[in-house]
Write a protein that holds these residues in place. Structure first.
Motif, PDB file in Angstrom:
ATOM      1  N   GLU A  15       1.231  -1.478   0.217  1.00 21.94           N
ATOM      2  CA  GLU A  15      -0.126  -0.087  -0.467  1.00 21.94           C
ATOM      3  C   GLU A  15       0.993   0.980   0.577  1.00 21.94           C
ATOM      4  OE1 GLU A  15      -3.823   2.145   0.211  1.00 21.94           O
ATOM      5  OE2 GLU A  15      -3.576  -0.202  -0.606  1.00 21.94           O
ATOM      6  N   ALA A  16       1.154   2.482  -1.189  1.00 25.43           N
ATOM      7  CA  ALA A  16       1.502   3.331  -1.829  1.00 25.43           C
ATOM      8  C   ALA A  16       0.586   4.291  -0.511  1.00 25.43           C
ATOM      9  CB  ALA A  16       1.165   3.638  -2.118  1.00 25.43           C
ATOM     10  N   PRO A  17       1.733   5.200   0.811  1.00 22.49           N
ATOM     11  CA  PRO A  17       0.918   6.437   1.427  1.00 22.49           C
ATOM     12  C   PRO A  17      -0.185   7.142  -0.120  1.00 22.49           C
ATOM     13  CG  PRO A  17       3.388   6.991   1.253  1.00 22.49           C
ATOM     14  CD  PRO A  17       2.960   5.233   0.343  1.00 22.49           C
ATOM     15  N   PRO A  18      -0.637   7.544   0.717  1.00 23.04           N
ATOM     16  CA  PRO A  18      -1.610   9.303   0.026  1.00 23.04           C
ATOM     17  C   PRO A  18      -0.653  10.170  -0.530  1.00 23.04           C
ATOM     18  CG  PRO A  18      -2.798   8.598   2.017  1.00 23.04           C
ATOM     19  CD  PRO A  18      -1.217   7.699   2.455  1.00 23.04           C
ATOM     20  N   LYS A  19      -0.454  10.780  -1.638  1.00 25.10           N
ATOM     21  CA  LYS A  19       0.631  11.442  -1.872  1.00 25.10           C
ATOM     22  C   LYS A  19       0.743  12.814  -0.627  1.00 25.10           C
ATOM     23  CE  LYS A  19       1.758  14.563  -5.355  1.00 25.10           C
ATOM     24  NZ  LYS A  19       1.635  15.252  -6.787  1.00 25.10           N
ATOM     25  N   GLU A  20      -0.169  13.229  -0.176  1.00 25.72           N
ATOM     26  CA  GLU A  20      -0.445  14.768   0.722  1.00 25.72           C
ATOM     27  C   GLU A  20       1.078  13.530   2.374  1.00 25.72           C
ATOM     28  OE1 GLU A  20      -3.300  17.434   3.589  1.00 25.72           O
ATOM     29  OE2 GLU A  20      -3.873  15.561   2.448  1.00 25.72           O
TER      30      GLU A  20
END
Length: 354
Positions: free
Chosen positions: A104-109
């Motif tokens: 799971e990639a973190p949200p950009k923010e």
């Protein structure tokens, strides 16, 4: 937006001498960590003192190799301003790699906010000596404890920082590289285009053997041991009489951020940059004929690293008499000047910390 808590160390470390940094030997006072659990989302995002991670012995990262990282840099410009070099590129590539490894990639923010808050916390660590920077290592790992071949339902995202100097002991001098004729780094359909930990594990044996023979890096070839792919930690460029060639991205070559920057710069100068397949046989023939003027590697760590020798089939082949070529020098100067703020940034590569 996930809240980021901050706990600052009560025992800050002494800063290392800026002229003795080497690469990846020192780590700053703090780290950023955030966790993900399927069904819960991202939680426990925090800046905390640099310390060991607590992981289940059955964590996916240990048994099934779910590990992915990025390499980026922050700079203290001559004006004193702190900047990042192409952080959005690194975020996008992290997301692509995460999808390939089922992490799971973190949200950009969350990525950008965690990055900026961590660098703010450790701003004193950013060196300002010649050819120095703050190296940034965002990392994703599968952290769920289980035994069974499937993707982890839990992910840890963390960022650590390291003040660095030159990547190679040779500094800016041309490096000697070994064309590997036995081992493979990657194959079509594999993980070659991803900054997966597994790629680097598979490269260690050949790289160690090359260093023992006096070579700085391995020139990786394709499954037929003909097509040129990468040079260890770098993409590679060859300067011919009529064209500048870099291997075309084929699914087993990492799309380096510095590679993209160099291509963009060369195109802006109307220089004949071509992305295509190039073989080791062609390169050797071009050396013999005198058509190969220079070669260099590109990467976050070294930026531009001239290549002075390629060893292939038992022989050292000198490039440009083992000296740094004019184009290598020009590109290195241009990119590092933009990073340092001594030249304007026409490409929008720079992102300010504040």
């Amino acid at each position: 937006m996930t809240k980021i808590n901050t706990t600052l160390t009560k025992n800050p470390k002494n800063l290392p001498p800026s002229d003795k940094l080497g690469f990846g030997q020192y780590f700053t006072d703090h780290m950023f960590v955030a966790k993900y659990r399927e069904g819960q989302g991202w939680y426990d995002a925090e800046i905390l003192p640099y310390s060991p991670l607590a992981l289940d012995p059955a964590a996916s990262v240990f048994h099934y190799g779910q590990a992915l990282f990025e390499g980026m840099k922050a700079f203290r410009q001559d004006s004193g301003e702190i900047v990042f070099f192409r952080p959005e590129f690194n975020y996008d590539r992290l997301c692509e790699g995460a999808a390939r490894l089922c992490l799971e990639a973190p949200p950009k923010e969350l990525f950008m906010e965690g990055l900026k808050k961590l660098v703010e916390a450790d701003e004193r660590w950013i060196p300002n000596g010649p050819n120095t920077s703050l190296y940034i290592r965002p990392t994703l790992i599968g952290s769920e404890g289980f035994l069974g071949v499937r993707p982890s339902h839990e992910t840890i995202f963390f960022i650590i920082l390291s003040p660095v100097g030159s990547y190679y002991a040779e500094g800016a001098k041309p490096v000697r590289i070994w064309a590997e004729e036995t081992y493979l780094r990657a194959a079509p359909g594999g993980l070659g285009a991803v900054k997966a930990g597994a790629n680097y594990a598979s490269s260690l044996k050949a790289a160690l053997a090359a260093r023992q023979k006096g070579y700085a890096q391995v020139l990786w070839l394709d499954v037929e041991h003909q097509g040129i792919e990468e040079v260890g930690t770098m993409n590679v460029f060859f300067v011919m009489d009529k064209e500048i060639v870099t291997p075309a991205l084929n699914g087993s070559i990492l799309a380096g951020g510095t590679r993209g920057s160099v291509i963009q710069y060369l195109k802006s100068k109307n220089l004949p940059i071509v992305e295509r397949k190039i073989t080791i046989t062609e390169v050797i023939e071009k050396i013999k004929s005198g058509e190969l003027k220079e070669a260099f590697g590109t990467g976050t760590a070294a930026v531009v690293s001239p290549i002075g020798v390629i060893h292939y089939q038992g022989k050292d082949w000198d490039i440009n008499k083992g000296e740094t070529g004019p184009l290598s020098t020009q590109i290195f100067t241009e990119i590092t000047s933009i990073q340092r703020g001594t030249k304007a940034d026409p490409f929008n590569w720079i992102t300010k910390l504040k």
